[in-house]
Design a protein around this motif. Structure first.
Motif, PDB file in Angstrom:
ATOM      1  N   VAL A  70      16.744  -7.442  -3.221  1.00  0.00           N
ATOM      2  CA  VAL A  70      17.383  -6.314  -3.817  1.00  0.00           C
ATOM      3  C   VAL A  70      18.234  -5.755  -2.687  1.00  0.00           C
ATOM      4  CG1 VAL A  70      16.916  -4.101  -4.773  1.00  0.00           C
ATOM      5  CG2 VAL A  70      15.445  -5.977  -5.195  1.00  0.00           C
ATOM      6  N   ILE A  71      19.575  -5.556  -3.295  1.00  0.00           N
ATOM      7  CA  ILE A  71      20.691  -5.015  -2.220  1.00  0.00           C
ATOM      8  C   ILE A  71      20.641  -3.488  -2.567  1.00  0.00           C
ATOM      9  CG2 ILE A  71      23.282  -4.962  -1.826  1.00  0.00           C
ATOM     10  CD1 ILE A  71      23.321  -7.783  -3.358  1.00  0.00           C
ATOM     11  N   SER A  72      20.635  -2.806  -3.733  1.00  0.00           N
ATOM     12  CA  SER A  72      20.524  -1.477  -3.789  1.00  0.00           C
ATOM     13  C   SER A  72      19.820  -1.214  -5.067  1.00  0.00           C
ATOM     14  CB  SER A  72      21.974  -0.993  -3.915  1.00  0.00           C
ATOM     15  OG  SER A  72      22.766  -1.394  -4.873  1.00  0.00           O
ATOM     16  N   ASP A  73      19.604   0.285  -5.279  1.00  0.00           N
ATOM     17  CA  ASP A  73      19.108   0.755  -6.748  1.00  0.00           C
ATOM     18  C   ASP A  73      19.317   2.019  -6.663  1.00  0.00           C
ATOM     19  OD1 ASP A  73      16.483   2.539  -6.116  1.00  0.00           O
ATOM     20  OD2 ASP A  73      16.372   0.958  -4.498  1.00  0.00           O
ATOM     21  N   ASP A  74      19.841   2.800  -7.778  1.00  0.00           N
ATOM     22  CA  ASP A  74      19.778   4.250  -8.171  1.00  0.00           C
ATOM     23  C   ASP A  74      19.137   4.779  -9.285  1.00  0.00           C
ATOM     24  OD1 ASP A  74      21.110   3.496 -10.084  1.00  0.00           O
ATOM     25  OD2 ASP A  74      23.208   3.707  -9.856  1.00  0.00           O
ATOM     26  N   GLY A  75      18.019   3.998  -9.583  1.00  0.00           N
ATOM     27  CA  GLY A  75      17.475   4.703 -10.658  1.00  0.00           C
ATOM     28  C   GLY A  75      17.581   4.169 -12.078  1.00  0.00           C
ATOM     29  N   ALA A  88       9.918 -12.153  -6.691  1.00  0.00           N
ATOM     30  CA  ALA A  88      10.225 -11.365  -5.781  1.00  0.00           C
ATOM     31  C   ALA A  88      11.070 -10.140  -6.023  1.00  0.00           C
ATOM     32  CB  ALA A  88      11.046 -12.046  -4.690  1.00  0.00           C
ATOM     33  N   LEU A  89      11.790 -10.243  -7.117  1.00  0.00           N
ATOM     34  CA  LEU A  89      12.801  -9.388  -7.748  1.00  0.00           C
ATOM     35  C   LEU A  89      11.536  -8.181  -8.327  1.00  0.00           C
ATOM     36  CD1 LEU A  89      15.332  -8.153  -8.512  1.00  0.00           C
ATOM     37  CD2 LEU A  89      15.310  -9.460 -10.616  1.00  0.00           C
ATOM     38  N   GLY A  90      10.751  -8.556  -8.994  1.00  0.00           N
ATOM     39  CA  GLY A  90       9.634  -7.839  -9.471  1.00  0.00           C
ATOM     40  C   GLY A  90       9.081  -6.752  -8.597  1.00  0.00           C
ATOM     41  N   GLU A  91       8.653  -7.481  -7.420  1.00  0.00           N
ATOM     42  CA  GLU A  91       7.936  -6.934  -6.367  1.00  0.00           C
ATOM     43  C   GLU A  91       8.978  -5.796  -5.650  1.00  0.00           C
ATOM     44  OE1 GLU A  91       5.006  -6.950  -5.666  1.00  0.00           O
ATOM     45  OE2 GLU A  91       4.354  -8.603  -6.568  1.00  0.00           O
ATOM     46  N   GLY A  92      10.345  -6.090  -5.249  1.00  0.00           N
ATOM     47  CA  GLY A  92      11.092  -5.452  -4.890  1.00  0.00           C
ATOM     48  C   GLY A  92      11.430  -4.122  -5.663  1.00  0.00           C
ATOM     49  N   LEU A  93      11.510  -4.366  -6.833  1.00  0.00           N
ATOM     50  CA  LEU A  93      11.874  -3.294  -8.061  1.00  0.00           C
ATOM     51  C   LEU A  93      10.707  -2.414  -8.121  1.00  0.00           C
ATOM     52  CD1 LEU A  93      13.693  -4.775 -10.935  1.00  0.00           C
ATOM     53  CD2 LEU A  93      14.641  -3.547  -9.348  1.00  0.00           C
ATOM     54  N   TYR A  94       9.481  -3.013  -8.057  1.00  0.00           N
ATOM     55  CA  TYR A  94       8.226  -2.078  -8.241  1.00  0.00           C
ATOM     56  C   TYR A  94       8.067  -1.067  -6.862  1.00  0.00           C
ATOM     57  CZ  TYR A  94       3.318  -1.063  -8.792  1.00  0.00           C
ATOM     58  OH  TYR A  94       2.087  -0.282  -8.934  1.00  0.00           O
ATOM     59  N   ASP A  95       8.431  -1.903  -5.705  1.00  0.00           N
ATOM     60  CA  ASP A  95       8.385  -0.921  -4.443  1.00  0.00           C
ATOM     61  C   ASP A  95       9.498   0.224  -4.419  1.00  0.00           C
ATOM     62  OD1 ASP A  95       6.448  -2.558  -3.379  1.00  0.00           O
ATOM     63  OD2 ASP A  95       7.994  -3.964  -2.132  1.00  0.00           O
ATOM     64  N   ALA A  96      10.402   0.006  -5.467  1.00  0.00           N
ATOM     65  CA  ALA A  96      11.415   1.188  -5.580  1.00  0.00           C
ATOM     66  C   ALA A  96      11.092   1.798  -6.854  1.00  0.00           C
ATOM     67  CB  ALA A  96      12.795   0.629  -5.570  1.00  0.00           C
ATOM     68  N   ASP A 176      20.091  -3.403 -15.691  1.00  0.00           N
ATOM     69  CA  ASP A 176      19.957  -2.144 -16.117  1.00  0.00           C
ATOM     70  C   ASP A 176      18.385  -2.074 -15.932  1.00  0.00           C
ATOM     71  OD1 ASP A 176      19.493  -0.020 -17.739  1.00  0.00           O
ATOM     72  OD2 ASP A 176      20.440  -0.649 -19.452  1.00  0.00           O
ATOM     73  N   VAL A 177      17.869  -1.160 -15.237  1.00  0.00           N
ATOM     74  CA  VAL A 177      16.227  -1.028 -15.166  1.00  0.00           C
ATOM     75  C   VAL A 177      15.764   0.237 -15.653  1.00  0.00           C
ATOM     76  CG1 VAL A 177      16.360  -2.752 -13.333  1.00  0.00           C
ATOM     77  CG2 VAL A 177      16.772  -0.081 -12.788  1.00  0.00           C
ATOM     78  N   GLN A 178      14.499   0.384 -15.288  1.00  0.00           N
ATOM     79  CA  GLN A 178      13.863   1.663 -15.905  1.00  0.00           C
ATOM     80  C   GLN A 178      12.784   1.743 -14.989  1.00  0.00           C
ATOM     81  OE1 GLN A 178      11.111   1.158 -19.442  1.00  0.00           O
ATOM     82  NE2 GLN A 178      12.479  -0.783 -19.623  1.00  0.00           N
ATOM     83  N   PRO A 179      12.191   3.440 -15.085  1.00  0.00           N
ATOM     84  CA  PRO A 179      11.095   3.416 -13.985  1.00  0.00           C
ATOM     85  C   PRO A 179       9.951   2.604 -14.416  1.00  0.00           C
ATOM     86  CG  PRO A 179      12.030   5.497 -14.991  1.00  0.00           C
ATOM     87  CD  PRO A 179      12.452   4.437 -15.725  1.00  0.00           C
ATOM     88  N   ARG A 180       9.075   2.081 -13.377  1.00  0.00           N
ATOM     89  CA  ARG A 180       8.098   1.185 -13.574  1.00  0.00           C
ATOM     90  C   ARG A 180       6.966   1.611 -14.429  1.00  0.00           C
ATOM     91  NH1 ARG A 180       5.805   1.666  -7.309  1.00  0.00           N
ATOM     92  NH2 ARG A 180       4.377   3.353  -7.577  1.00  0.00           N
ATOM     93  N   TYR A 181       6.203   0.510 -15.259  1.00  0.00           N
ATOM     94  CA  TYR A 181       5.285   1.039 -16.078  1.00  0.00           C
ATOM     95  C   TYR A 181       4.473  -0.062 -16.023  1.00  0.00           C
ATOM     96  CZ  TYR A 181       8.093  -2.252 -18.680  1.00  0.00           C
ATOM     97  OH  TYR A 181       9.174  -3.124 -19.271  1.00  0.00           O
ATOM     98  N   GLU A 182       3.364  -0.006 -16.711  1.00  0.00           N
ATOM     99  CA  GLU A 182       2.132  -0.988 -16.915  1.00  0.00           C
ATOM    100  C   GLU A 182       1.924  -1.313 -18.299  1.00  0.00           C
ATOM    101  OE1 GLU A 182      -1.657   0.334 -15.153  1.00  0.00           O
ATOM    102  OE2 GLU A 182      -0.667  -0.334 -13.105  1.00  0.00           O
ATOM    103  N   LEU A 183       1.658  -2.575 -18.367  1.00  0.00           N
ATOM    104  CA  LEU A 183       1.408  -3.227 -19.611  1.00  0.00           C
ATOM    105  C   LEU A 183      -0.112  -3.394 -19.856  1.00  0.00           C
ATOM    106  CD1 LEU A 183       4.510  -5.809 -20.245  1.00  0.00           C
ATOM    107  CD2 LEU A 183       4.009  -3.510 -21.202  1.00  0.00           C
ATOM    108  N   ARG A 184      -0.660  -3.277 -20.900  1.00  0.00           N
ATOM    109  CA  ARG A 184      -1.905  -3.737 -21.372  1.00  0.00           C
ATOM    110  C   ARG A 184      -1.667  -5.362 -22.363  1.00  0.00           C
ATOM    111  NH1 ARG A 184      -3.871   0.200 -23.332  1.00  0.00           N
ATOM    112  NH2 ARG A 184      -5.289   0.822 -21.837  1.00  0.00           N
TER     113      ARG A 184
END
Length: 403
Positions: A70-75, A88-96, A176-184
């Motif tokens: 992941v290079i950058s993120d702004d929300g 790896a992308l999922g983990e990087g986004l989750y950490d952000a 285009d991303v969104q705040p992390r969330y959990e799924l059931r």
């Protein structure tokens, strides 16, 4: 250097003249320029999960695994190198504190490879993964670097989002991303008749829903996913109560999207998948089932997967302009598949299906062109961005150039 390439299912193997793991965009530009000057083709490759020969070349095979992260993120947006694997992308986004809107069934593909071939998940509100791209950097066949997005060359975005590597080498993607969330995630087994009777309800009252059909038993496994802070109408509890089904069939999992949506795949398989107009699904599936039960049940060792995709405006997308349902036939790599798959392809084509670009099919440009309203526009753009055919391998020419 050179070395043999073998794809994930081991159905595709070849030895390019040169195998290169580029470290940065400058090296990619230099490689493209060298290929153009020497008359070689150059094909970018991701994880090799595709079973179609899109990457096969006797020229340069370009691996982007070193261009990852992941290079950058702004929300609202996140930019990543094209070689970043989905896990790896999922983990990087989750950490952000972020997450992608939807994912496919596996996570070892690269983000550029997955979007370039039309990888998708399931859900009537969700397009394929390429619809989440709002920007890209592309090295064209002339060695030029183009920024493509909402502010730069926006007219190219519907073509470049899903381009089979035919327009250039993608080096970066912006999502285009969104705040992390959990799924059931829930899963249960049910007779095929019950699943088909409740299919529309299950699709429209759950965030994500798909099902497997098992021809040997004529049973299904239904899978639903909803945000952990919301509830869908998955009917799992109702079904278990009404049928007194064995509760051991229950499968419930809660976690972040990049853990709950993808599944691990230890066994290797071949796959054909076609995208159908949603209104044609019922008749098409009935014919698929009839042929499998009458002609192929003896050799079909794997299941049939049914999913949904929302319509989009991407020129070579299998869901272009129409709400889509997909039927995928899977077969263990150690079992015969070609006669079975070709028979299924005949059914899919009868109902207006479009093949998944990254999976088995036998269509050429002559059959593909009528399926895509923006086909000719894509070809004109391809010739403009790659006038010397640097990316046009013989296999890609079979798909894109009419004889």
């Amino acid at each position: 250097m050179t070395r043999p390439f073998v794809n994930w299912s081991r159905s595709l193997s070849f030895t390019p003249a040169e195998y290169v793991e580029a470290a940065d965009e400058d090296e990619v530009r230099a490689l493209v320029s060298r290929a153009r000057e020497t008359g070689r083709t150059i094909r970018p490759v991701g994880s090799g999960h595709s079973s179609s020969p899109l990457v096969r070349t006797d020229g340069i095979l370009l691996n982007l695994d070193r261009m990852a992260g992941v290079i950058s993120d702004d929300g609202d947006l996140a930019t990543a190198w094209a070689g970043t694997k989905l896990k790896a992308l999922g983990e990087g986004l989750y950490d952000a504190g972020l997450a992608m809107d939807n994912l496919g069934d596996v996570d070892y593909q690269s983000i550029a490879g997955a979007t370039a071939t039309g990888t998708h998940g399931t859900g009537v509100r969700f397009g394929n993964l390429a619809t989440q791209l709002v920007g890209l950097r592309l090295v064209t066949g002339t060695g030029q670097t183009l920024d493509i997005g909402r502010d730069d060359n926006p007219d190219l975005l519907p073509a470049v989002r899903l381009s089979l590597g035919a327009l250039g080498v993608i080096t970066q993607v912006t999502l285009d991303v969104q705040p992390r969330y959990e799924l059931r995630r829930r899963a249960w087994c049910a007779p095929l008749s019950w699943t088909l009777d409740h299919l529309a309800e299950l699709q429209h009252t759950n965030r994500n829903m798909d099902f497997y059909w098992y021809p040997r038993s004529d049973q299904t496994q239904v899978r639903t996913m909803n945000r952990a802070d919301e509830e869908g109408t998955d009917r799992r509890g109702w079904y278990l109560t009404q049928t007194q089904a064995d509760d051991r069939l229950r499968d419930v999992e809660v976690g972040p999207t990049h853990h709950t949506i993808p599944r691990s795949r230890d066994l290797r398989f071949e796959e054909i998948e076609y995208m159908l107009p949603a209104e044609a699904f019922a008749a098409c599936f009935a014919e698929v089932r009839r042929r499998i039960m009458q002609r192929h049940r003896r050799v079909v060792g794997w299941r049939v997967l049914v999913r949904t995709i929302a319509a989009d405006d991407i020129w070579l997308s299998n869901a272009y302009g129409r709400a889509t349902m997909t039927i995928a036939c899977l077969q263990n790599v150690d079992l015969p598949h070609e006669d079975y798959f070709r028979d299924m392809e005949a059914v899919f084509r009868q109902y207006g299906g479009r093949p998944h670009w990254g999976k088995k099919h036998w269509l050429t440009a002559r059959e593909l062109r009528p399926l895509y309203p923006r086909w000719d526009d894509f070809q004109r753009l391809r010739r403009r961005l790659d006038p010397d055919g640097v990316f046009l391998s013989p296999d890609l020419a079979t798909l894109l150039e009419e004889a």
